[in-house]
Design an enzyme around this catalytic site. Structure first.
Site, short mmCIF file in Angstrom:
data_model
loop_
_atom_site.label_atom_id
_atom_site.label_comp_id
_atom_site.label_asym_id
_atom_site.label_seq_id
_atom_site.Cartn_x
_atom_site.Cartn_y
_atom_site.Cartn_z
N ASP A 1 -13.50 -4.88 12.89
CA ASP A 1 -12.86 -3.74 13.55
C ASP A 1 -11.53 -3.42 12.88
O ASP A 1 -10.82 -4.32 12.42
CB ASP A 1 -12.63 -4.08 15.03
CG ASP A 1 -12.38 -2.84 15.88
OD1 ASP A 1 -12.64 -1.73 15.40
OD2 ASP A 1 -11.91 -3.00 17.02
N ASN B 1 -11.02 -0.60 10.52
CA ASN B 1 -11.05 0.15 9.26
C ASN B 1 -10.34 1.50 9.38
O ASN B 1 -9.55 1.88 8.52
CB ASN B 1 -12.50 0.39 8.81
CG ASN B 1 -13.18 -0.88 8.31
OD1 ASN B 1 -12.51 -1.87 8.03
ND2 ASN B 1 -14.48 -0.84 8.19
N GLY B 2 -10.65 2.22 10.47
CA GLY B 2 -10.06 3.54 10.66
C GLY B 2 -8.56 3.48 10.84
O GLY B 2 -7.81 4.28 10.25
N SER C 1 -23.05 0.01 14.94
CA SER C 1 -23.64 -0.15 16.26
C SER C 1 -24.42 1.10 16.66
O SER C 1 -24.25 2.18 16.06
CB SER C 1 -22.55 -0.42 17.30
OG SER C 1 -21.86 0.77 17.63
N ASN D 1 -22.11 3.89 17.29
CA ASN D 1 -21.34 4.48 16.19
C ASN D 1 -21.85 5.85 15.75
O ASN D 1 -21.16 6.57 15.01
CB ASN D 1 -21.32 3.54 14.98
CG ASN D 1 -20.41 2.34 15.15
OD1 ASN D 1 -20.60 1.31 14.51
ND2 ASN D 1 -19.42 2.44 16.05
N SER E 1 -18.28 -5.24 22.79
CA SER E 1 -18.81 -3.96 22.33
C SER E 1 -20.32 -3.99 22.07
O SER E 1 -20.79 -3.57 21.01
CB SER E 1 -18.06 -3.49 21.07
OG SER E 1 -16.71 -3.24 21.36
N GLU F 1 -17.73 -19.29 21.32
CA GLU F 1 -16.28 -19.21 21.39
C GLU F 1 -15.86 -17.85 20.85
O GLU F 1 -16.42 -17.38 19.85
CB GLU F 1 -15.64 -20.32 20.56
CG GLU F 1 -15.89 -21.73 21.10
CD GLU F 1 -15.29 -21.95 22.47
OE1 GLU F 1 -14.20 -21.42 22.75
OE2 GLU F 1 -15.93 -22.66 23.28
#
Length: 245
Positions: free
Chosen positions: A19, A21-22, A64, A67, A198, A209
């Site tokens: 998570d 990148n944007g 996903s 997305n 997500s 974990e």
């Protein structure tokens, strides 16, 4: 972190929600696709590190089912990445004995993307080392719905009684069943500071974990990866039982 990893207590299966990148691109006043391009290089680095450590399965959440809601231009670019990525990386994967697998509905991907993914899987199918598993067009709820529909069909056909459906039965029908004893991730790492799953491996994550790091994926390094594994090793996994005294 100063302490060293215990090579005898490494997780068999590591899963990563890549998570940020944007946000990484926006912080640099670059288009979001620049973050995805940089993130692709990070996958190579972390894959090599995980393989060198002796981890059995590395699952990365590449795309996903949700997305598809992103801007069309961004989706088009993301779908072009497997072609570029595998063209450059497959020779290294073969050299390092790494096998490519996927979970998710590939049928909805553009033909060129499907072809690149299929070729990578075929080219590395004989490799016996670490498995690099891409969750692409994957959603855990969709996966579970398909399992329930399949089991319902078995019941309807008289192949299975409802009282024969157990947790093991369901697990055997999940896409991760192909990984055998390493089907469930021991640790799930999420970058960028967000703290949620997500729709990722919801069944399989029952006793995983969870390690969250504020580092954005394009900035994530092998050292960061090792820190996350060290945090995993500092946890006491009881699987619902009591810690040994």
């Amino acid at each position: 972190m100063d302490h060293e990893l215990d090579e005898h207590r490494l997780p068999a299966h590591v899963a990563i929600i890549m998570d940020g990148n944007g946000r990484w691109a926006q912080q640099r006043h670059l288009p979001r696709i620049a973050g995805h391009k940089r993130g692709m290089n990070v996958i190579e680095e972390i894959t090599t590190t995980a393989s060198d450590l002796g981890i059995k399965v590395l699952t990365v959440y590449a795309f996903s089912t949700e997305n598809w809601k992103r801007p069309a231009k961004e989706i088009k670019y993301i779908m072009s990445l497997p072609t570029i990525f595998f063209k450059n990386f497959v020779p290294k994967l073969i050299k390092n004995n790494i096998k490519v697998t996927t979970i998710g509905d590939e049928s909805a991907l553009p033909p060129a993307t499907q072809a690149a993914v299929t070729a990578a899987k075929e080219d590395t199918s004989e490799n016996t080392g670490m498995i690099l598993n891409f969750a692409i067009n994957y959603g855990s709820r969709d996966e579970l719905v398909e399992v329930m529909q399949r089991l319902g069909s078995f019941v309807q056909q008289g192949k299975l009684r409802p009282d024969q459906i157990t947790a093991a039965t369901i697990a055997s029908q999940l896409e991760t069943a192909q990984f055998g004893e390493a089907a469930d991730p021991d640790v799930i790492i999420r970058t960028s500071g967000e703290q949620r799953l997500s729709n990722f491996l919801l069944w399989q994550a029952a006793y995983s974990e969870l390690v969250f790091t504020n580092t954005l994926w394009p900035d994530f390094t092998s050292a960061d990866f090792m820190d996350c594994l060290l945090e995993f090793q500092n946890r006491h996994r009881r699987f619902g039982g009591v810690k040994n005294k």
